[in-house]
Design a protein around this motif. Structure first.
Motif, PDB file in Angstrom:
ATOM      1  N   GLU A 155      -8.659  -5.005  -3.617  1.00 49.25           N
ATOM      2  CA  GLU A 155      -8.143  -3.677  -3.265  1.00 49.25           C
ATOM      3  C   GLU A 155      -8.910  -2.596  -4.024  1.00 49.25           C
ATOM      4  O   GLU A 155      -9.234  -1.539  -3.477  1.00 49.25           O
ATOM      5  CB  GLU A 155      -6.646  -3.592  -3.583  1.00 49.25           C
ATOM      6  N   SER A 156      -9.199  -2.870  -5.294  1.00 47.56           N
ATOM      7  CA  SER A 156      -9.900  -1.877  -6.120  1.00 47.56           C
ATOM      8  C   SER A 156     -11.336  -1.686  -5.645  1.00 47.56           C
ATOM      9  O   SER A 156     -11.832  -0.558  -5.575  1.00 47.56           O
ATOM     10  CB  SER A 156      -9.902  -2.311  -7.587  1.00 47.56           C
ATOM     11  N   MET A 157     -12.015  -2.800  -5.322  1.00 49.13           N
ATOM     12  CA  MET A 157     -13.408  -2.673  -4.885  1.00 49.13           C
ATOM     13  C   MET A 157     -13.505  -1.866  -3.591  1.00 49.13           C
ATOM     14  O   MET A 157     -14.423  -1.069  -3.409  1.00 49.13           O
ATOM     15  CB  MET A 157     -14.053  -4.051  -4.693  1.00 49.13           C
ATOM     16  N   ASN A 158     -12.532  -2.064  -2.714  1.00 52.87           N
ATOM     17  CA  ASN A 158     -12.555  -1.303  -1.466  1.00 52.87           C
ATOM     18  C   ASN A 158     -12.384   0.194  -1.732  1.00 52.87           C
ATOM     19  O   ASN A 158     -13.127   1.026  -1.205  1.00 52.87           O
ATOM     20  CB  ASN A 158     -11.457  -1.818  -0.528  1.00 52.87           C
ATOM     21  N   LEU A 159     -11.420   0.527  -2.596  1.00 50.23           N
ATOM     22  CA  LEU A 159     -11.210   1.939  -2.945  1.00 50.23           C
ATOM     23  C   LEU A 159     -12.444   2.519  -3.625  1.00 50.23           C
ATOM     24  O   LEU A 159     -12.892   3.619  -3.315  1.00 50.23           O
ATOM     25  CB  LEU A 159      -9.997   2.071  -3.881  1.00 50.23           C
ATOM     26  N   ALA A 160     -12.998   1.758  -4.571  1.00 42.31           N
ATOM     27  CA  ALA A 160     -14.159   2.245  -5.316  1.00 42.31           C
ATOM     28  C   ALA A 160     -15.337   2.484  -4.381  1.00 42.31           C
ATOM     29  O   ALA A 160     -16.093   3.442  -4.541  1.00 42.31           O
ATOM     30  CB  ALA A 160     -14.541   1.251  -6.398  1.00 42.31           C
ATOM     31  N   SER A 161     -15.454   1.623  -3.392  1.00 44.37           N
ATOM     32  CA  SER A 161     -16.570   1.755  -2.457  1.00 44.37           C
ATOM     33  C   SER A 161     -16.391   2.952  -1.527  1.00 44.37           C
ATOM     34  O   SER A 161     -17.306   3.765  -1.376  1.00 44.37           O
ATOM     35  CB  SER A 161     -16.706   0.466  -1.645  1.00 44.37           C
ATOM     36  N   ILE A 162     -15.207   3.110  -0.931  1.00 45.67           N
ATOM     37  CA  ILE A 162     -15.042   4.230   0.018  1.00 45.67           C
ATOM     38  C   ILE A 162     -15.067   5.572  -0.699  1.00 45.67           C
ATOM     39  O   ILE A 162     -15.460   6.577  -0.122  1.00 45.67           O
ATOM     40  CB  ILE A 162     -13.756   4.108   0.886  1.00 45.67           C
TER      41      ILE A 162
ATOM     42  N   ALA B  30      -7.526  11.379   8.267  1.00 46.65           N
ATOM     43  CA  ALA B  30      -8.794  11.477   7.554  1.00 46.65           C
ATOM     44  C   ALA B  30      -9.956  11.117   8.460  1.00 46.65           C
ATOM     45  O   ALA B  30     -11.080  11.521   8.213  1.00 46.65           O
ATOM     46  CB  ALA B  30      -8.775  10.578   6.324  1.00 46.65           C
ATOM     47  N   GLY B  31      -9.676  10.374   9.510  1.00 39.90           N
ATOM     48  CA  GLY B  31     -10.756  10.010  10.414  1.00 39.90           C
ATOM     49  C   GLY B  31     -11.082  11.095  11.435  1.00 39.90           C
ATOM     50  O   GLY B  31     -12.062  11.001  12.165  1.00 39.90           O
ATOM     51  N   LEU B  32     -10.263  12.141  11.462  1.00 35.68           N
ATOM     52  CA  LEU B  32     -10.436  13.155  12.518  1.00 35.68           C
ATOM     53  C   LEU B  32     -11.587  14.108  12.233  1.00 35.68           C
ATOM     54  O   LEU B  32     -12.146  14.696  13.139  1.00 35.68           O
ATOM     55  CB  LEU B  32      -9.147  13.992  12.651  1.00 35.68           C
ATOM     56  N   THR B  62      -5.504   7.013   1.887  1.00 37.65           N
ATOM     57  CA  THR B  62      -5.939   5.755   1.269  1.00 37.65           C
ATOM     58  C   THR B  62      -5.788   4.597   2.239  1.00 37.65           C
ATOM     59  O   THR B  62      -5.049   4.700   3.223  1.00 37.65           O
ATOM     60  CB  THR B  62      -5.078   5.411   0.039  1.00 37.65           C
ATOM     61  N   PRO B  63      -6.467   3.498   1.947  1.00 34.18           N
ATOM     62  CA  PRO B  63      -6.162   2.271   2.694  1.00 34.18           C
ATOM     63  C   PRO B  63      -4.772   1.747   2.288  1.00 34.18           C
ATOM     64  O   PRO B  63      -4.171   2.235   1.332  1.00 34.18           O
ATOM     65  CB  PRO B  63      -7.259   1.307   2.262  1.00 34.18           C
ATOM     66  N   ILE B  64      -4.298   0.777   3.021  1.00 33.77           N
ATOM     67  CA  ILE B  64      -2.989   0.168   2.722  1.00 33.77           C
ATOM     68  C   ILE B  64      -3.204  -0.870   1.624  1.00 33.77           C
ATOM     69  O   ILE B  64      -3.505  -2.025   1.898  1.00 33.77           O
ATOM     70  CB  ILE B  64      -2.397  -0.468   4.000  1.00 33.77           C
ATOM     71  N   SER B  65      -3.112  -0.422   0.379  1.00 34.80           N
ATOM     72  CA  SER B  65      -3.438  -1.275  -0.771  1.00 34.80           C
ATOM     73  C   SER B  65      -2.549  -0.881  -1.942  1.00 34.80           C
ATOM     74  O   SER B  65      -2.993  -0.258  -2.900  1.00 34.80           O
ATOM     75  CB  SER B  65      -4.908  -1.061  -1.180  1.00 34.80           C
ATOM     76  N   GLU B  66      -1.278  -1.239  -1.846  1.00 34.36           N
ATOM     77  CA  GLU B  66      -0.315  -0.741  -2.820  1.00 34.36           C
ATOM     78  C   GLU B  66      -0.704  -1.058  -4.262  1.00 34.36           C
ATOM     79  O   GLU B  66      -0.615  -0.204  -5.147  1.00 34.36           O
ATOM     80  CB  GLU B  66       1.087  -1.297  -2.527  1.00 34.36           C
ATOM     81  N   VAL B  84       0.026  11.695  -8.234  1.00 33.07           N
ATOM     82  CA  VAL B  84       1.314  11.596  -7.536  1.00 33.07           C
ATOM     83  C   VAL B  84       1.023  10.753  -6.294  1.00 33.07           C
ATOM     84  O   VAL B  84       0.285  11.181  -5.406  1.00 33.07           O
ATOM     85  CB  VAL B  84       1.843  12.982  -7.130  1.00 33.07           C
ATOM     86  N   VAL B  85       1.563   9.549  -6.283  1.00 33.88           N
ATOM     87  CA  VAL B  85       1.198   8.596  -5.244  1.00 33.88           C
ATOM     88  C   VAL B  85       2.347   8.423  -4.257  1.00 33.88           C
ATOM     89  O   VAL B  85       3.490   8.197  -4.663  1.00 33.88           O
ATOM     90  CB  VAL B  85       0.831   7.224  -5.855  1.00 33.88           C
ATOM     91  N   ASP B  86       2.043   8.522  -2.993  1.00 39.32           N
ATOM     92  CA  ASP B  86       3.037   8.295  -1.946  1.00 39.32           C
ATOM     93  C   ASP B  86       3.044   6.803  -1.611  1.00 39.32           C
ATOM     94  O   ASP B  86       2.073   6.284  -1.051  1.00 39.32           O
ATOM     95  CB  ASP B  86       2.665   9.124  -0.716  1.00 39.32           C
ATOM     96  N   MET B  87       4.124   6.121  -1.974  1.00 39.59           N
ATOM     97  CA  MET B  87       4.224   4.678  -1.722  1.00 39.59           C
ATOM     98  C   MET B  87       4.850   4.392  -0.356  1.00 39.59           C
ATOM     99  O   MET B  87       5.053   3.245   0.005  1.00 39.59           O
ATOM    100  CB  MET B  87       5.065   4.003  -2.803  1.00 39.59           C
ATOM    101  N   MET B  88       5.226   5.443   0.341  1.00 37.84           N
ATOM    102  CA  MET B  88       5.856   5.382   1.651  1.00 37.84           C
ATOM    103  C   MET B  88       7.299   4.874   1.546  1.00 37.84           C
ATOM    104  O   MET B  88       8.224   5.640   1.636  1.00 37.84           O
ATOM    105  CB  MET B  88       5.040   4.548   2.621  1.00 37.84           C
ATOM    106  N   TRP B  89       7.520   3.586   1.347  1.00 37.18           N
ATOM    107  CA  TRP B  89       8.880   3.041   1.293  1.00 37.18           C
ATOM    108  C   TRP B  89       9.011   2.226   0.005  1.00 37.18           C
ATOM    109  O   TRP B  89       8.087   1.510  -0.359  1.00 37.18           O
ATOM    110  CB  TRP B  89       9.168   2.096   2.465  1.00 37.18           C
TER     111      TRP B  89
END
Lengths: 324, 331
Positions: A155-162, B30-32, B62-66, B84-89
């Motif tokens: 997960e960290s590597m993906n974030l670091a990369s993007i 973010a893709g728009l 962010t990606p879905i990577s809690e 300040v992180v939005d964890m959604m649920w």
């Protein structure tokens, strides 16, 4: 050899410092008056020394349960570390952390972490903070082949990369996660290949060769400082010490241990520097005796230092008064 | 309440350039590409407008990577910024439990006070939308158990804004639980920034006959029940703890010493919960003041079900609160 002589000698001093610290800690731990668990860094010295040679106090590192080497290479004091290992109030973490949680935020050491992949998120976050603040500082995550089994890495590597974060993932692959060989537990021989999947350049280096480590680290850290994003360095290191002090390693083939000892990074570097005319026996002895003296003083002082007061058990849980 | 939460983040970012906001869909689109027409601004819209005002460095999808999101937040917070992180649920936070429990909660302590971890994890909680097992937990009790973590459970728009501003300025990791069924609650709040201190309960209705402590949405429901009880001549004192860690136990104990009776209402399973904690705390410190055993009105020991009759059985309701009040009043 385009590394300045002074840097080479500093790295040799750092590696010697780590080796002697670990040998002394092993001895003292076996006496039975040091609490907790101790995992030594013997055999990996070239990695911490080769990488931290490129870092300043403003750069960050995060480490593992096997973190004495990283701490010393980043500049933690022997006295402060020993007092911490003995659980004294004078320790770097005031006796709250011990061997597996050495930290020194003043010099960018974000802590040893007993969760084997714990350094990964922290170092990535440290890099994120540098990017937000607009500095050119970098952040290094040290972890082992065992730690590479935890999902936080991916997960960290993906974030670091993007986000192109200035972080360097340093996997110290000693071939063993406690008693489980990497040949069994990891799907690929070179864990650095996994970095490819995240668009991160991955490099394999001989972790017993400080020149190779220093060179790869220089490139990766330069890339991070330029804002070009993360790198992954897999350093193949010999596991000369056991998983922890007291581990009899009955699960391990004697040939494997013998082969590891053949790759001793400190002996190798010492021979190379001697052959290059930068070091002789007297110089090695001078370096060693200064460190031994520092260790003697450190052990004696730590043992005489005060314990934390029992009513301090809830100190530092929160930033201020907590209430109920 | 949703707007109050958004305003708090906006004002915190205005005041302190080290405050950053990120999470899944917080920009939303973010893709728009610029100018992000159709941006979602968070699952519920709380972060709408932040990206346009504060830009891509400080507001990020962010990606879905809690685990990754919280791990990065801990390292970033320990390195001098305020995520300040939005964890959604809240139901998704167990994916990041190691980062919350072993990292965020413990760094300051393990490192002898060197580390400061000023982060906020925001998340929606609560049953009632038919979202079933993996979107409806409250989980605030779980995190209240963890030393090093602070837990905030706002009920009103006013408190939500003031508590969130306090949470962002706080130097400890704070988990901020927003009940979905409170998002549409309306109330005038001051436009300027203000804080509501963590660790201070609110007595939302004074009374003499029985104390009712409700957590999050249950504080609102308890207040409604108290209104109905008044027409029967029963004066209930209603307390909204507002934060569970730290806990303003003194306000609760003072009330119980006055009324001699306590009902705790909590939309969570009952075991090792905040309801159990409050019952134990009052039994330990105000037993002699109690005229009746403490009653807890909680959810059953089950996950949240989908089917409306089952979900209604899961969520504490006015009838069950009234029944508990009758029991402690021996009526």
């Amino acid at each position: 050899m385009n590394v300045p002589d002074r840097t080479l000698l500093e790295m040799f001093e750092t590696m010697t410092r780590i080796r002697l610290f670990e040998e002394r800690v092993t001895l003292e731990y076996q006496r039975g008056d040091m609490p907790g668990f101790v995992h030594t860094y013997i055999g990996a010295e070239a990695v911490a020394a080769g990488i931290c040679a490129h870092l300043s106090d403003d750069d960050l590192i995060a480490s593992t349960h096997r973190g004495h080497g990283h701490s010393l290479a980043k500049g933690c004091s022997i006295a402060g570390m020993l007092a911490e290992l003995y659980g004294r109030e004078t320790g770097l973490c005031k006796g709250r952390g011990g061997s597996m949680h050495i930290a020194d935020f003043e010099i960018g050491m974000l802590g040893a972490n007993a969760i084997v992949g714990g350094s990964i998120g922290l170092a990535t976050g440290g890099a994120f903070a540098q990017q937000v603040k607009g500095t050119s500082n970098v952040s290094v995550s040290f972890f082992g082949d065992g730690g590479a089994g935890q999902g936080i890495l991916y997960e960290s590597m993906n974030l670091a990369s993007i986000w192109k974060l200035p972080v360097i993932y340093v996997c110290e692959n000693n071939g063993w996660a406690e008693s489980t060989p990497a040949s069994y537990s990891q799907s690929v021989e070179d864990l650095s290949r996994r970095a490819d999947g995240f668009g991160i350049p991955g490099h394999v280096v001989d972790g017993a060769d400080v020149f190779a480590v220093h060179k790869a680290a220089g490139e990766a850290i330069g890339r991070a400082r330029r804002g070009d994003g993360p790198s992954f360095i897999e350093a193949k290191i010999p596991r000369i010490s056991a998983h922890y002090v007291g581990d009899t390693q009955k699960y391990r083939d004697e040939d494997d241990l013998a082969a590891a000892k053949q790759r001793d990074p400190l002996e190798r570097f010492g021979s190379e520097l001697t052959a290059a005319g930068l070091l002789d026996e007297a110089a090695v002895e001078a370096i060693r005796s200064a460190i031994v003296e520092e260790l003697d003083r450190g052990v004696a002082a730590a043992k005489a230092d005060p314990w934390p007061a029992a009513d301090g058990v809830t100190d530092y849980v929160y930033s201020g008064a907590y209430g109920a | 309440m949703l707007q109050a939460v958004g305003e708090a983040m906006y004002q915190a970012m205005e005041a302190d350039e080290t405050v950053v906001v990120y999470g899944e869909d917080v920009v939303g689109g973010a893709g728009l590409g610029e100018p992000y027409e159709g941006a979602m601004g968070g699952t519920f819209g709380a972060t709408r407008g932040l990206f346009h005002r504060f830009g891509r460095t400080r507001v990020r999808d962010t990606p879905i990577s809690e685990a990754g999101l919280v791990g990065v937040a801990v390292g970033a917070a320990a390195s001098g910024i305020r995520p300040v992180v939005d964890m959604m649920w809240s139901s998704f936070t167990p994916l990041a439990f190691d980062q919350i429990h072993n990292q965020a909660a413990k760094l300051r302590y393990m490192f002898g006070g060197q580390a400061s971890v000023p982060l906020v994890l925001r998340m929606a909680i609560g049953a009632g939308l038919g979202a079933a097992g993996q979107h409806s937990d409250t989980l605030y009790s779980l995190y209240t158990h963890l030393p090093g973590i602070k837990v905030v459970v706002p009920t009103t728009p006013h408190d939500a804004k003031g508590l969130l501003l306090a949470a962002i300025a706080d130097d400890d990791p704070v988990l901020f639980f927003e009940h979905m069924r409170l998002y549409n609650t309306r109330q005038e709040v001051p436009e300027e920034p203000y804080t509501v201190p963590l660790g201070s309960a609110s007595v939302t209705r004074p009374g003499t006959d029985v104390t009712i402590v409700g957590v999050s949405y249950m504080a609102k429901l308890a207040l409604e029940v108290a209104g109905a009880l008044a027409s029967d001549g029963i004066e209930a004192e209603v307390i909204d703890p507002r934060t569970l860690s730290p806990l303003d136990s003194e306000t609760i104990l003072t009330s119980v010493r006055k009324t001699g009776r306590l009902v705790v209402v909590d939309e969570s399973p009952p075991r090792c919960s905040i309801a159990a904690d409050l019952a134990a705390m009052v039994s330990e410190h105000a037993f002699d003041a109690l005229a009746a055993p403490v009653r807890r009105v909680t959810s059953p020991h089950s996950p949240v079900p989908l089917s409306p009759p089952l979900e209604n059985a899961y969520i504490p309701d006015a009838e069950r609160i009234r029944a508990a009040v009758d029991t402690v009043l021996n009526r």
